[in-house]
Design a protein around this motif. Sequence first.
Motif, PDB file in Angstrom:
ATOM      1  N   ALA A 184       0.836  -1.202   0.000  1.00  0.00           N
ATOM      2  CA  ALA A 184       0.000   0.000   0.000  1.00  0.00           C
ATOM      3  C   ALA A 184       0.874   1.255   0.000  1.00  0.00           C
ATOM      4  O   ALA A 184       0.594   2.238  -0.694  1.00  0.00           O
ATOM      5  CB  ALA A 184      -0.926   0.002   1.213  1.00  0.00           C
ATOM      6  N   ARG A 185       1.959   1.213   0.771  1.00  0.00           N
ATOM      7  CA  ARG A 185       2.866   2.369   0.820  1.00  0.00           C
ATOM      8  C   ARG A 185       3.526   2.593  -0.536  1.00  0.00           C
ATOM      9  O   ARG A 185       3.670   3.732  -0.996  1.00  0.00           O
ATOM     10  CB  ARG A 185       3.921   2.154   1.912  1.00  0.00           C
ATOM     11  N   ALA A 186       3.921   1.490  -1.198  1.00  0.00           N
ATOM     12  CA  ALA A 186       4.550   1.598  -2.519  1.00  0.00           C
ATOM     13  C   ALA A 186       3.567   2.188  -3.526  1.00  0.00           C
ATOM     14  O   ALA A 186       3.929   3.005  -4.368  1.00  0.00           O
ATOM     15  CB  ALA A 186       5.043   0.227  -2.988  1.00  0.00           C
ATOM     16  N   LEU A 187       2.302   1.803  -3.392  1.00  0.00           N
ATOM     17  CA  LEU A 187       1.261   2.270  -4.306  1.00  0.00           C
ATOM     18  C   LEU A 187       1.092   3.784  -4.221  1.00  0.00           C
ATOM     19  O   LEU A 187       0.879   4.463  -5.221  1.00  0.00           O
ATOM     20  CB  LEU A 187      -0.061   1.593  -3.927  1.00  0.00           C
ATOM     21  N   GLY A 188       1.196   4.325  -3.013  1.00  0.00           N
ATOM     22  CA  GLY A 188       0.998   5.760  -2.832  1.00  0.00           C
ATOM     23  C   GLY A 188       2.276   6.559  -2.977  1.00  0.00           C
ATOM     24  O   GLY A 188       2.257   7.782  -2.888  1.00  0.00           O
ATOM     25  N   GLU A 189       3.412   5.897  -3.215  1.00  0.00           N
ATOM     26  CA  GLU A 189       4.706   6.586  -3.237  1.00  0.00           C
ATOM     27  C   GLU A 189       4.750   7.664  -4.328  1.00  0.00           C
ATOM     28  O   GLU A 189       4.430   7.420  -5.466  1.00  0.00           O
ATOM     29  CB  GLU A 189       5.795   5.531  -3.428  1.00  0.00           C
ATOM     30  N   PHE A 190       5.174   8.871  -3.911  1.00  0.00           N
ATOM     31  CA  PHE A 190       5.192   9.995  -4.844  1.00  0.00           C
ATOM     32  C   PHE A 190       6.519  10.754  -4.840  1.00  0.00           C
ATOM     33  O   PHE A 190       7.239  10.793  -5.837  1.00  0.00           O
ATOM     34  CB  PHE A 190       4.040  10.949  -4.506  1.00  0.00           C
ATOM     35  N   GLY A 191       6.870  11.297  -3.686  1.00  0.00           N
ATOM     36  CA  GLY A 191       7.993  12.234  -3.612  1.00  0.00           C
ATOM     37  C   GLY A 191       9.337  11.655  -4.034  1.00  0.00           C
ATOM     38  O   GLY A 191      10.062  12.263  -4.817  1.00  0.00           O
ATOM     39  N   ALA A 192       9.651  10.478  -3.500  1.00  0.00           N
ATOM     40  CA  ALA A 192      10.963   9.890  -3.811  1.00  0.00           C
ATOM     41  C   ALA A 192      11.029   9.509  -5.284  1.00  0.00           C
ATOM     42  O   ALA A 192      12.055   9.684  -5.942  1.00  0.00           O
ATOM     43  CB  ALA A 192      11.219   8.668  -2.925  1.00  0.00           C
ATOM     44  N   THR A 193       9.912   9.004  -5.815  1.00  0.00           N
ATOM     45  CA  THR A 193       9.873   8.617  -7.219  1.00  0.00           C
ATOM     46  C   THR A 193      10.098   9.832  -8.110  1.00  0.00           C
ATOM     47  O   THR A 193      10.905   9.797  -9.040  1.00  0.00           O
ATOM     48  CB  THR A 193       8.507   7.974  -7.554  1.00  0.00           C
ATOM     49  N   LEU A 194       9.386  10.925  -7.805  1.00  0.00           N
ATOM     50  CA  LEU A 194       9.491  12.135  -8.630  1.00  0.00           C
ATOM     51  C   LEU A 194      10.930  12.639  -8.664  1.00  0.00           C
ATOM     52  O   LEU A 194      11.451  13.055  -9.689  1.00  0.00           O
ATOM     53  CB  LEU A 194       8.568  13.216  -8.071  1.00  0.00           C
ATOM     54  N   MET A 195      11.601  12.582  -7.493  1.00  0.00           N
ATOM     55  CA  MET A 195      12.964  13.110  -7.405  1.00  0.00           C
ATOM     56  C   MET A 195      13.960  12.160  -8.077  1.00  0.00           C
ATOM     57  O   MET A 195      14.839  12.591  -8.809  1.00  0.00           O
ATOM     58  CB  MET A 195      13.315  13.291  -5.928  1.00  0.00           C
ATOM     59  N   PHE A 196      13.829  10.872  -7.823  1.00  0.00           N
ATOM     60  CA  PHE A 196      14.848   9.898  -8.249  1.00  0.00           C
ATOM     61  C   PHE A 196      14.572   9.372  -9.658  1.00  0.00           C
ATOM     62  O   PHE A 196      15.495   9.186 -10.445  1.00  0.00           O
ATOM     63  CB  PHE A 196      14.878   8.751  -7.231  1.00  0.00           C
ATOM     64  N   ALA A 197      13.300   9.140  -9.966  1.00  0.00           N
ATOM     65  CA  ALA A 197      12.975   8.494 -11.243  1.00  0.00           C
ATOM     66  C   ALA A 197      12.400   9.469 -12.261  1.00  0.00           C
ATOM     67  O   ALA A 197      12.337   9.165 -13.445  1.00  0.00           O
ATOM     68  CB  ALA A 197      11.989   7.350 -11.008  1.00  0.00           C
ATOM     69  N   GLY A 198      11.974  10.657 -11.788  1.00  0.00           N
ATOM     70  CA  GLY A 198      11.407  11.618 -12.714  1.00  0.00           C
ATOM     71  C   GLY A 198       9.973  11.259 -13.080  1.00  0.00           C
ATOM     72  O   GLY A 198       9.368  10.377 -12.483  1.00  0.00           O
ATOM     73  N   ASN A 199       9.463  11.964 -14.077  1.00  0.00           N
ATOM     74  CA  ASN A 199       8.048  11.871 -14.422  1.00  0.00           C
ATOM     75  C   ASN A 199       7.934  11.764 -15.940  1.00  0.00           C
ATOM     76  O   ASN A 199       7.883  12.759 -16.634  1.00  0.00           O
ATOM     77  CB  ASN A 199       7.342  13.139 -13.894  1.00  0.00           C
ATOM     78  N   LEU A 200       7.948  10.526 -16.460  1.00  0.00           N
ATOM     79  CA  LEU A 200       7.856  10.326 -17.901  1.00  0.00           C
ATOM     80  C   LEU A 200       6.795   9.258 -18.158  1.00  0.00           C
ATOM     81  O   LEU A 200       6.917   8.131 -17.656  1.00  0.00           O
ATOM     82  CB  LEU A 200       9.209   9.893 -18.473  1.00  0.00           C
ATOM     83  N   GLY A 201       5.758   9.634 -18.931  1.00  0.00           N
ATOM     84  CA  GLY A 201       4.644   8.725 -19.189  1.00  0.00           C
ATOM     85  C   GLY A 201       5.119   7.376 -19.705  1.00  0.00           C
ATOM     86  O   GLY A 201       5.948   7.318 -20.602  1.00  0.00           O
ATOM     87  N   GLY A 202       4.598   6.287 -19.124  1.00  0.00           N
ATOM     88  CA  GLY A 202       4.929   4.945 -19.598  1.00  0.00           C
ATOM     89  C   GLY A 202       6.234   4.403 -19.050  1.00  0.00           C
ATOM     90  O   GLY A 202       6.442   3.199 -19.025  1.00  0.00           O
TER      91      GLY A 202
END
Lengths: 261, 271
Positions: free
Chosen positions: B209-227
Amino acid sequence: MRHLVHYPLVALLASFLACRSAAAAPVQELVVFEAASLKDVFAKLARRFERDNPGAKVVANAAGSQELRAQIEHGASADVMASADRKQMDALAAQGLVAAPSVFTCNEPVVVVRAGLASVIRALGDLPRAERIVIGAPEVPIGAYTVQILRNGAAKHGADFPARVQAKVASRELNVRQVLAKVALGEADAGVVYRTDAIAAGGKVTIVTIPPELNVVAEYPIAVLEAAPHRELARRWIDLVKSPAGAAPLREAGFAACPRR
Amino acid sequence: MSAGTPPRERRNGLAAIAWPAALGLLSGLLLLLVLLPVAGLLFTSSPGRLLRGLADPLVGPAVRLTVATTVASVVVIVACGTPLAWVLARRRHRLWRVLETVIELPVVLPPAVAGVALLLAFGRRGLLGPTLGALGIGLPFSTAAVVLAQSFVAAPFYVQAAIAAFRRLDADLVLVARTLGASWPRVFFTVALPLSWPALAGGAALSWARALGEFGATLMFAGNLGGRTQTLPLAIYTALESDLQTAQSLSIILVVVAFALLVAIRAGVRR
């Protein structure tokens, strides 16, 4: 030069007045809603404003222009709104929430390049030479401007220029600071941010100016709220922001006078 | 004996009213706090507008990517977290306790800070950057980075649950199994795992459930690219910038998917 001579005198007088009126009149809080990019400049101007207007205290609320607009729409009490985006201000004006917005400064997008690559990416046309580019998402203003700039760039750098740049895009960030952070950290080779953000990053990135004929300009409008508790003070604040004394800190931060159209 | 209720009984009578009232009031308050926003999300939209939101091109790739990455993260967390918890649960030395606390740190780190920390470890200029670069591996802005970010923030929930479960195991059972000649692997697989499994599944569900809601770390480390790296929470934030309706539709998908999976796991554990 002559003006400078009188500054200490004026300040002294003002502080006397401040002491007197602080005892006599209650403090008036001028609530200024300001786009996040204006935070530092407006903080400087607030100190001056409080000196010139004894009894006034400037309370700043800095956030994204969309958030500020939403807050005002949901009934937040404020005196002045300064937006980084005409769209948000126009929407507020259409609802009768602000009176007669006017543009007071402009900000232009620039290319920022990570340390060590300044010799490779020296102009907008060099962007496809980057390995990884980070730009704003098309949903946020800087991303929409970037798309427009790339489209404009096609005229000079070939019809496939936007596609060649987009092929190198590793991420579409949700705000300018995230674009900047990734270039400053060296994770991305290049990005497009506002000049004011690029200057705030200090020497961590190299700034590449985009030719004006290919660039777009972000206009910053300011207005008094219709429901402002302190209309007169709000008007004085806007006068200060638009005065030469207001222009100096804006220029230092990287804002520029708007091009005539 | 005089007439009237004896004091003890009267007190019981008061408790009979006050106790359920207090229980009801306090638990009702918390329930309302959680339920009202969810209700707001669900009931302030019409089905037609919801469907139009679902048709947004952001939705499909984001849902697929979210399912794939969160499942991968839970697999990583369970595969590595179970042995770690087994080791930590059975060691008493102070150093192991310190390690146990370190594992909990991602819970308190603000997610964006977690993202920066991941960049400083695995990024181009991070601690492992040169090594990874020499191997031709670039983690930031990749789907693998999404899985790493999710695993980083979600692992503590599983590891803590697993440590607690292994500590609750009856020491005598383990001892008996060992004296009867069972090897450590055999004890682990035939005694420890079957007895701890409901708690492990609960911990895994929480991590998931925590992984599903993960936002901040993903945005910083992985960025935001569709697909590639735009998971549902990132798609929701992206949509929020332009269209509240799409954001709301996506949020409803997230809530419904999470609810269904958590219910399924609960049901599975009970059986």
